[in-house]
Design a protein around this motif. Structure first.
Motif: not given
Length: 653
Positions: A135-151, A190-198
């Motif tokens: 749960a902590l990893a999910l909140c820390a890294r969820y959709r982190v790759s989507d922040l690389s470019k501005k919406a 878990f952070c790496e799994m969430v970041s990679a969207d696994e």
């Protein structure tokens, strides 16, 4: 069910409230949430018929009330998902619960998750750490790759700000929640799994993947590596190791004292496929400035290289290294390095081997503070070494090693009395934050005289078994009696016989244990067992866990009808202020819904009776009516259950 302490920042809460206003904007990719599958209505028994709009179909086919977001979060964090239940496979339940957290994040309520993570973790109410870390990893890294470019859309930009605030608030909790390296390694995994969207895999899935990779050979591994490299190049996945992640990991190491750090790094060298060397390589921590700078540099060197440099004061006076040290470091820093207890511990740990005499190992334990994890495997069969270890052994380690101590013959005379007294010491248990389930599991394994894994066998000591049972009750929050009239109703259907959360105890054993704890507090209590029929149970506060378990084993098991306790009380004109139902939360048999049965009992008796439902598995359903203030759902393995029930019964919550 408890006062809501605000742990997250005002920024996250404010952004989350703004996000919730955009939920209906289904055309924006940032707020798309998976829809629930359509419900299948069937002409079956009453509990299989949907009679209210806020009911949903559970995995057994019955219609029940979906729990609130907070309750769903608490169930995930406290009960976990390792063992599954009678009707749901481990994989389905695991992914369903994680998706539930994603849904809560999507709806702008990440602050609820972070509040519960901190509250439950710091109170020690979670028997297993993985759900907290996921749960902590999910909140820390969820959709982190989507922040690389501005919406491009305003909604998307708002969501990006919300996600950034969530990531920062989650990272602020890492130092407190990840108390030991095992937790930190788990969090990083878990952070790496969430970041990679696994998807978050079960332990069985991870094991099968490892075996498959091993059989495939080097050629396939090379192909897999090439594939991963290609994906990285294409930017399809993120590792999550950005500036924020590196800073948080560095902060974890630099915030510990040298003594704490030396113990952590030597005791927990590697876990979860990660080592300190891996984390140092990725985060590049810098030793804190100050009087202990040189000590930190030495510890950091050990973490990466596996050895220590020569102490600066021990270098030849005329050597270039000694001259350079005098320029770079102060006299106080070199003095601290020379006298450091942290470095002495690492030195001694490095010097131990299977050839080291038992008495020297025991002396190192007593004088330097080495623990079991530091001791060479060959020395863990020595009574002399264990006598030294047990003097200052942490409570959880002592409970975990009872079988080993019994096997080598340590538990005799004074040693037996010391260990027995320790595991039932209420203050020691509270200080160590030992969860009752740990003692219950330890007693179950110890009493059977063999482990579920390995070849160890032993002859159990009655004194240790009795101490573990006494410790189980001592580990619960001690609360005064409510002086209400209770009906404790135990679900004894077939599904309750299944093991829970990857343990060696069943939902039936767990419910009986928690019920017994209430029996010891309250005076006016009747116990019944129910499935598709109901029987009175002769339990009272003088019974033991073993006696209750034996009695349960003699009962006839069938399908579940959770309305029976209230129907029985109405029929026999029983006066109860409170019904407490212990179930695995899967109910599908019977013509009357439990909330209807309670309503009928209230009308018949004139008593505004309350209903507490203690769930034994981590599903997202409950049989309690969420619109009824006199009905409450609690998680069965929460150590605060007796206190929660007392507050609820007296109308405080």
């Amino acid at each position: 069910t408890s006062p809501h302490h605000q742990m997250s920042s005002e920024s996250l809460q404010s952004l989350g409230q703004s996000i919730s206003q955009h939920i209906d904007d289904r055309d924006d990719e940032w707020v798309l949430v998976d829809e629930m599958e359509g419900l299948c209505l069937k002409a079956l028994p009453g509990q299989m018929i949907k009679i209210r709009d806020d009911q949903v179909e559970n995995s057994a086919g019955g219609f029940v009330f979906a729990v609130s977001d907070v309750t769903r979060i608490r169930r995930f964090l406290i009960l976990g998902v390792d063992g599954g239940s009678y009707y749901s496979s481990e994989k389905e339940m695991t992914l369903d619960n994680v998706n539930a957290l994603k849904d809560i994040i999507h709806r702008g309520k990440a602050d609820l998750i972070l509040n519960e993570i901190k509250e439950i973790s710091l109170a020690g109410r979670n028997p297993k750490q993985d759900p907290i870390m996921i749960a902590l990893a999910l909140c820390a890294r969820y959709r982190v790759s989507d922040l690389s470019k501005k919406a491009e859309s305003k909604t998307g930009q708002l969501y990006q700000e919300y996600l950034k605030a969530m990531h920062k608030d989650a990272m602020r909790l890492v130092n407190e929640v990840c108390r030991i390296p095992t937790h930190l390694f788990s969090f990083v995994k878990f952070c790496e799994m969430v970041s990679a969207d696994e998807k978050v895999k079960t332990k069985e899935e991870i094991k099968k993947e490892k075996e498959a990779r091993k059989e495939a050979g080097d050629a396939d591994e090379k192909m897999e590596e090439d594939g991963e490299e290609k994906k990285k190049e294409e930017g399809k996945k993120s590792t999550g190791w950005g500036r924020l992640m590196r800073k948080v990991i560095e902060g974890w190491y630099t915030s510990r004292t040298p003594e704490q750090l030396a113990m952590h790094i030597t005791k927990y060298a590697q876990r979860e496929g990660w080592s300190h060397k891996d984390l140092f390589r990725l985060s590049h921590p810098i030793a804190p400035k100050g009087e202990n700078q040189l000590v930190y540099e030495q510890i950091f060197h050990y973490a990466v290289k596996g050895d220590l440099n020569e102490r600066k004061r021990r270098l030849p006076i005329d050597s270039d290294e000694a001259k350079a040290a005098k320029v770079k470091y102060t006299e106080e820093q070199m003095k601290r390095e020379e006298e450091s207890q942290a470095l002495a511990l690492i030195d001694k740990f490095l010097s131990l081997s299977k050839e080291t005499p038992d008495e020297e190992v025991a002396k190192a334990v007593r004088e330097i503070g080495l623990v079991r994890e530091h001791i060479p495997t060959e020395k863990l069969n020595s009574v002399e070494v264990w006598e030294a270890l047990v003097q200052k052994m942490p409570m959880t380690a002592m409970i975990r090693n009872l079988a080993k101590m019994q096997t080598i013959g340590l538990l005799k005379g004074a040693n037996l009395a010391k260990v027995a007294n320790q595991v039932k010491d209420k203050e020691a248990l509270k200080k160590a934050r030992v969860h009752p389930i740990q003692l219950l599991l330890a007693k179950t394994v110890y009493d059977q005289g063999r482990g579920d894994k390995g070849k160890l066998t032993w002859e159990p000591e009655k004194e240790i078994s009795a101490a573990l049972e006494a410790g189980f009750y001592a580990a619960f929050t001690n609360v005064p009696p409510t002086n209400k009239r209770f009906c404790l109703a135990f679900d004894v259907s077939g599904s309750m016989g299944c093991q829970i959360a990857g343990t060696c105890i069943s939902a039936r054993q767990a419910s009986a244990a928690i019920g017994l704890n209430l029996l010891k507090v309250e005076k006016d209590v009747e116990c019944v067992g129910f499935c598709d029929d109901l029987v009175k149970l002769p339990f009272n506060g003088d019974w033991t866990l073993e006696k209750v378990s034996r009695h349960m084993d003699t009962l006839r098991f069938g399908m579940t009808n959770c309305a029976l306790p209230m129907e029985w009380a109405k029929k026999h004109k029983k006066d109860f202020d409170v019904f407490i139902v212990f179930t695995d939360n899967e109910t599908y048999f019977g013509d009357v819904h439990p909330f209807e049965a309670l309503k009928n009992y209230r009308e018949s008796s004139g008593i505004n009776a309350r209903l507490v439902v203690c769930g034994m598995t981590a599903t997202n359903f409950t049989i309690a009516d969420p619109s009824d203030a006199g009905m409450m759902d609690v998680v069965g393995f929460d150590s605060a259950v007796p206190e929660l029930i007392a507050n609820f019964v007296q109308g405080h919550i």
